[in-house]
Design an enzyme around this catalytic site. Structure first.
Site, short mmCIF file in Angstrom:
data_model
loop_
_atom_site.label_atom_id
_atom_site.label_comp_id
_atom_site.label_asym_id
_atom_site.label_seq_id
_atom_site.Cartn_x
_atom_site.Cartn_y
_atom_site.Cartn_z
N ARG A 64 0.82 -1.22 0.00
CA ARG A 64 0.00 0.00 0.00
C ARG A 64 0.85 1.25 0.00
NH1 ARG A 64 -2.64 -3.64 3.10
NH2 ARG A 64 -1.59 -2.86 4.95
N GLU A 101 2.15 -5.82 13.85
CA GLU A 101 1.03 -5.76 14.79
C GLU A 101 0.31 -7.12 14.77
OE1 GLU A 101 -2.02 -3.01 13.73
OE2 GLU A 101 -3.03 -3.17 15.65
P1 AMP Z 1 3.74 -1.88 11.95
O1 AMP Z 1 5.03 -2.54 11.56
O2 AMP Z 1 3.09 -2.52 13.12
O3 AMP Z 1 3.88 -0.38 12.10
O4 AMP Z 1 2.74 -2.15 10.78
C1 AMP Z 1 2.76 -1.40 9.69
C2 AMP Z 1 2.32 -2.13 8.46
O5 AMP Z 1 1.18 -2.95 8.66
C3 AMP Z 1 1.96 -1.13 7.44
O6 AMP Z 1 2.47 -1.55 6.21
C4 AMP Z 1 0.46 -1.07 7.47
O7 AMP Z 1 -0.03 -0.98 6.17
C5 AMP Z 1 0.02 -2.36 8.11
N1 AMP Z 1 -0.94 -2.18 9.22
C6 AMP Z 1 -0.73 -2.52 10.51
N2 AMP Z 1 -1.80 -2.28 11.26
C7 AMP Z 1 -2.73 -1.77 10.43
C8 AMP Z 1 -4.07 -1.32 10.61
N3 AMP Z 1 -4.68 -1.35 11.81
N4 AMP Z 1 -4.72 -0.83 9.53
C9 AMP Z 1 -4.10 -0.79 8.33
N5 AMP Z 1 -2.85 -1.21 8.09
C10 AMP Z 1 -2.17 -1.70 9.13
#
Ligand code: AMP
Length: 179
Positions: A64, A101
């Site tokens: 994305r 996450e």
């Molecule tokens: P993080 O490494 O936890 O910051 O996760 C970031 C990645 O996971 C990004 O590429 C986001 O697109 C996706 N992502 C994680 N949580 C969400 C969420 N609640 N909504 C949309 N995308 C998320």
């Protein structure tokens, strides 16, 4: 809870409860992208913050991050560098593993995509725990890139991902204070 300080672009981002797992509220940017006015506004706000800065490369995280990131690169007259999930890039790569996450993953970058001393702006759609962006920063810095900023369309403030990126200038257009 309704956050009345949300940026106007927030109303174009769809929230999908329990996707891809129970308990996660997924912030879906496809509803923003399909709206021509909101799409352009997002590109303008994100790239506008860095107008006048010398940015050699816009690095964006699969998948994305590519959508707005490619448009930002064009606006900023920067080259575009894809950071992809493991095994997708055909050339010689560097690899970093990290916790998400929801789950675990690895990302890669082409060894020849950034030259030492180049100014790099990193972009992804959503900042959650910050693990992905942190791994991306490690890749860029291993190649000698200077990270001039990290730009997200949306930030999940309550996950405190920003604290893992405290060495950098982090900018997010939309802030979600609570799930
Ligand atoms: P993080 O490494 O936890 O910051 O996760 C970031 C990645 O996971 C990004 O590429 C986001 O697109 C996706 N992502 C994680 N949580 C969400 C969420 N609640 N909504 C949309 N995308 C998320």
């Amino acid at each position: 809870m309704v956050n009345h300080d949300l940026h106007p672009l927030a109303r174009h981002i769809r929230s999908v409860p329990d996707f891809p797992k129970k308990g996660i509220v997924f912030r879906d940017i496809t509803t923003l992208l399909q709206n021509a006015v909101a799409y352009r506004e997002a590109i303008d706000v994100l790239s506008g913050r860095y107008a006048g800065m010398k940015i050699d490369k816009l690095a964006a995280i699969e998948s994305r991050g590519f959508i707005l990131g490619a448009a930002m690169a064009e606006k900023l007259k920067a080259g575009f560098v894809p950071i992809r999930k493991g095994g997708k890039l055909p050339g010689k790569t560097l690899r970093e593993e990290f916790a998400l996450e929801y789950g675990k993953d690895a990302i890669e970058i082409h060894l020849d995509s950034i030259r030492s001393g180049e100014n790099v702006l990193l972009h992804d759609d959503v900042l959650a725990t910050g693990g992905t962006a942190q791994a991306a920063c490690r890749l860029i810095e291993k190649l000698g890139g200077r990270i001039v900023g990290i730009a997200f369309l949306a930030e999940l403030d309550f996950l405190k991902g920003r604290s893992r990126l405290s060495a950098y200038d982090v900018f997010s257009v939309v802030h979600y204070e609570t799930e």
